[in-house]
Design an enzyme around this catalytic site. Structure first.
Site, PDB file in Angstrom:
ATOM      1  N   SER A 141       0.866  -1.181   0.000  1.00 55.12           N
ATOM      2  CA  SER A 141       0.000   0.000   0.000  1.00 55.12           C
ATOM      3  C   SER A 141       0.894   1.220   0.000  1.00 55.12           C
ATOM      4  CB  SER A 141      -0.888   0.018   1.249  1.00 55.12           C
ATOM      5  OG  SER A 141      -1.506   1.288   1.412  1.00 55.12           O
ATOM      6  N   TYR A 154      -2.036  -0.123  10.502  1.00 54.44           N
ATOM      7  CA  TYR A 154      -2.118  -0.583   9.112  1.00 54.44           C
ATOM      8  C   TYR A 154      -0.854  -0.214   8.348  1.00 54.44           C
ATOM      9  CZ  TYR A 154      -3.787  -1.056   4.319  1.00 54.44           C
ATOM     10  OH  TYR A 154      -3.930  -1.409   2.991  1.00 54.44           O
TER      11      TYR A 154
END
Length: 257
Positions: A141, A154
């Site tokens: 990501s 995250y």
């Protein structure tokens, strides 16, 4: 080009969002797709849809945070067919800063996003070594390399997957195992719609447009666009590529001011 005929591909989280798009395009390009998914009914439904379209797909209920479970499933697949491709796509999200992230939430992110990837690598790499090579693709990501607000746990987990990609690529060069990763920005999936509805009730349209415009290109990515890059990186046309992370972010990292 970009055919995967006679290739056996394992795709974690392969029944929804980006994973669903990857499972679908891999099957259309000739791969035998194995969907590893915690939601067994959804995995079965996806596999059946792929078969109805003329592809080859199998569903497996797997908790990737449980190493013994992962070993049993992947060893079982390998007994029937040599494994050529592993796509570590499964992952979960969390919203919070360092001081608002509870220990239980942090542990949950680590167990799925980091340990889950490790478990699949641990189970699959020996089979690829035995078979003379393979391709591993990890879903990272932009949160791994860009400061995203309220994504402490995250972001940490995706940073770990990014560096795991580099380690695997380096360690298994002599085994002819390639390992790369993809770092998307926001992708329009059912998860995004659910997040907006839950977090901003009554403001869904406004927030969707706001989040879309955080990408300089002016919109979120489509899952199929991520899947197209995944197909290339797992194909023979990408045989000279390993140890690389690919941004697919609508200009988010380089063009935002």
């Amino acid at each position: 080009m970009f055919r995967l005929d006679n290739k056996v591909a394992l795709i974690t989280g392969g029944a929804s969002g980006i994973g669903l798009a990857i499972s679908t395009i891999f099957a259309r390009q000739g791969a035998q797709v194995h969907i590893l998914e915690v939601n067994e009914s959804l995995a079965q439904q996806t596999a059946e849809t792929i078969r109805q379209e003329g592809g080859t797909a199998f569903a497996h209920a797997v908790d990737i945070s449980n190493q013994q479970h992962v070993l049993e499933v992947i060893d079982g697949i390998a007994k029937e067919n040599p494994i050529d491709i592993l796509v570590n796509n499964a992952g979960i999200a969390h919203i919070g800063k360092a001081h608002t992230t509870q220990e239980a939430d942090f542990d949950r992110i680590v167990n799925v996003n980091i340990k889950g990837v490790y478990n699949c690598l641990f189970a699959t790499i020996p089979h690829m070594q035995k078979n003379g090579g393979g391709v591993i693709l990890n879903m990272v990501s932009i949160a791994a390399t860009v400061g995203i607000p309220d994504r402490f746990a995250y972001s940490a987990s995706k940073g770990a997957v990014y560096t795991m990609t580099l380690s695997v690529a380096r360690d298994y060069l002599s085994d002819h195992i390639r390992c790369n990763s993809i770092s998307p920005a926001r992708v329009h999936t059912p998860f995004v719609d659910g997040f907006i509805a839950k977090t901003y009730p009554g403001q869904e349209k406004e927030m969707f447009e706001k989040l879309s415009k955080t990408q300089p290109i002016g919109r979120m990515a489509k899952p199929e666009e991520i899947a197209g890059l995944a197909l290339y990186l797992c194909s023979d046309e990408a045989a000279f590529i390993t140890g690389c992370d690919y941004l697919i972010d609508g200009g988010f990292e380089k063009l935002n001011n």
